[in-house]
Enzyme design. Sequence first.
Site, PDB file in Angstrom:
ATOM      1  N   TYR A 160       0.834  -1.205   0.000  1.00 16.24           N
ATOM      2  CA  TYR A 160       0.000   0.000   0.000  1.00 16.24           C
ATOM      3  C   TYR A 160       0.867   1.254   0.000  1.00 16.24           C
ATOM      4  CZ  TYR A 160      -3.824   3.254   0.682  1.00 16.24           C
ATOM      5  OH  TYR A 160      -4.710   4.277   0.495  1.00 16.24           O
ATOM      6  N   TYR A 169       9.395 -12.274   0.115  1.00 18.01           N
ATOM      7  CA  TYR A 169       8.417 -12.541  -0.940  1.00 18.01           C
ATOM      8  C   TYR A 169       8.324 -11.274  -1.782  1.00 18.01           C
ATOM      9  CZ  TYR A 169       3.785 -13.922  -2.888  1.00 18.01           C
ATOM     10  OH  TYR A 169       2.723 -14.248  -3.706  1.00 18.01           O
TER      11      TYR A 169
END
Length: 304
Positions: free
Chosen positions: A119, A145
């Site tokens: 975000y 990741y």
Amino acid sequence: MSHAPKPGSDDPLSLHGVVPPTITAFHDDETVDYESTAAHAEFVVEGGAHGVFPLGTNGEFPLLTGEERRGIVEAVVDAVDEVPVIAGVGAPSTHETVAHAEHAEAVGADGLVVVTPYYFPLDHDAAVSHYRRVCEAVDVPVYVYHIPSKTGNSLSLDTLSDLAEIPNLAGLKDSSKNVPWLGQAIDAHPELTFLAGSDSLLFPGLEIGCSGMVSAVANAFPELVVELYDAYDSGDEDRARELQSRVYDVRDALKGGSYMAGVKTALDVRDLDFSPGPLRSPLRKMNDSDRAELESDLRALGLL
């Protein structure tokens, strides 16, 4: 003799092979079905998976509460002891990520997967500080990741070099589909384990040095992806390349219908002894016509 690339020298789990990003099963009312979630993890292990990764993208982790996420890690850890369980613990804030990480370690996860915070934009110093704080909070290995298309944050090679200096940061699951970036990262960091994070790059990932693959197709057809890895590892690259072509076909079939619907619908079609249930809203399963088309495609591929 093993022909597949070796895991990183700093990876205590020596992650390799097929590590499916296992699903979160739901009841019809969209509450978490912990028993079926664990049963799916057992299913992929029975299909030959070399590890399991609960609470990745296929696990719908952004749609879950903290309590639900903790319960899923506990259920999968309790069910799977034959292979490593690397639990997804990433969140937008470092505070929440550390809390998830400490819980997962406490209940027995073998390693942790930490998605880049999402975000808000993430600069170099913020990324390094985030991963350092997570790694300092636990003793189990941590794997980055990297999935810029979903998080809005990509890691530069310079940032990765600084991350690689953090003790117990053991590797990276790359879903960027940026092959030049991944190739350079692997070349620069033999100490790290790299996992290919897209079904489009299973064979190519092995070719450039990934020791394993996090495969959504393996959630529904673990035996197919395990066969690909085993063929490559045995030195039969021609067979591995053929199986990658088959994975492309399966991947195309699974991408019909709404986003993320394919894997759970395919598990339904396989008629296994557990139900994956629906996806959590606003995600949704395939409609009847898309499901019929998927079933037809899978039959034509000889998978049903």
